[in-house]
Design a protein around this motif. Structure first.
Motif, short mmCIF file in Angstrom:
data_model
loop_
_atom_site.label_atom_id
_atom_site.label_comp_id
_atom_site.label_asym_id
_atom_site.label_seq_id
_atom_site.Cartn_x
_atom_site.Cartn_y
_atom_site.Cartn_z
N HIS A 77 0.83 -1.20 0.00
CA HIS A 77 0.00 0.00 0.00
C HIS A 77 0.87 1.26 0.00
N GLN A 78 1.90 1.27 0.84
CA GLN A 78 2.79 2.42 0.88
C GLN A 78 3.55 2.60 -0.43
N ALA A 79 3.93 1.49 -1.04
CA ALA A 79 4.65 1.56 -2.32
C ALA A 79 3.75 2.18 -3.39
N ASN A 82 3.66 5.87 -2.89
CA ASN A 82 4.91 6.55 -3.20
C ASN A 82 5.27 6.52 -4.68
N ARG A 83 4.51 5.77 -5.46
CA ARG A 83 4.79 5.71 -6.89
C ARG A 83 4.53 7.04 -7.55
N ASN A 113 -6.20 6.82 -6.04
CA ASN A 113 -5.32 6.87 -4.87
C ASN A 113 -5.98 6.31 -3.61
N GLY A 114 -7.20 5.77 -3.74
CA GLY A 114 -7.83 5.06 -2.63
C GLY A 114 -8.61 5.91 -1.66
#
Length: 240
Positions: A77-79, A82-83, A113-114
């Motif tokens: 999720h963090q990746a 950060n993309r 982006n959720g």
């Protein structure tokens, strides 16, 4: 303009257990039945029996594996956050006179982006002249549908598919329903069709006579492109 009849692609590295359950205890609780609690009368004992494989449905993963999968899901999720920003399918497209596409353009970045999930209800005539309707998980389509840019270019028409959350052909009476990485489909005898958000576990009610649910809104669009279009928006909040 072509109607889309594409097939559903896989959700990739989505881990339903890691995404659906915030804690290992919640995961164990999902395997405990009302009958178990009637006889055991102790939730900790019931959890222990599930963990040992004595109760529950099928093979139960261990706490260590659960924690590893939660960590991997959070790292993924963090990746994604950060993309570099992904090119929007709607970017630079002329959408004048297309209320649905304009509304989807306005939501696309937040959905990607959720921060937002959107269910699209469409009722329309397909290429065979049959009236069809369905509920579409916009976020899932953005990920798996190769024709998203074509919809915004108006060279293809966004239509419900058999692989969407829900699909019904009013001529042939073909009916299908499918979960997605974002929603679970619930057919309730009294409330009708419901969609449970897998991130925050809030339930969305699509009955026009009912409140759509917590953090959810219902917007009906006036359009000549389809017989009926309704957007159900849900502001998502990751569970701690």
């Amino acid at each position: 303009m072509d109607d889309d009849d594409g097939s559903k692609n896989g959700p990739g590295s989505y881990d339903p257990i890691a995404e659906e359950f915030a804690t290992y205890e919640e995961y164990l609780d999902s395997q405990i039945t009302g009958t178990d609690m009637y006889y055991l009368e102790d939730v900790e004992l019931a959890r222990h029996l599930v963990e040992l494989g004595i109760r529950g449905n099928g093979e139960v993963i261990r706490r260590e594996e659960f924690e590893q999968r939660k960590a991997a899901a959070e790292a993924a999720h963090q990746a994604r956050l950060n993309r570099k920003p992904q090119k929007l399918a709607s970017h630079g497209k002329d959408l004048e006179g297309c209320p649905l596409l304009q509304a989807l353009r306005d939501r696309e970045e937040a959905v990607r982006n959720g921060k937002l999930t959107t269910i699209i209800f469409i009722r329309a005539k397909n290429s065979r002249g049959h009236e069809v309707s369905g509920y579409i998980d916009y976020a899932h389509r953005l990920k798996v549908d190769p024709h998203m840019e074509a919809y915004f270019e108006r060279s293809k028409r966004l239509m419900p598919q058999h692989s969407d959350l829900s699909f019904y052909n009013w001529e042939t009476h073909l009916s299908t329903s499918n979960p997605t990485p974002n929603f679970q489909v619930i057919a309730d005898d009294s409330l009708g069709l419901l969609f449970k958000n897998k991130r925050d576990r809030k339930v969305m009610n699509v009955d026009p006579c009912s409140n759509p649910g917590d953090n959810s809104t219902r917007t009906q669009l006036a359009t000549d492109e389809y017989l009926q279009v309704v957007l159900y928006d849900h502001v998502t909040r990751r569970r701690s």
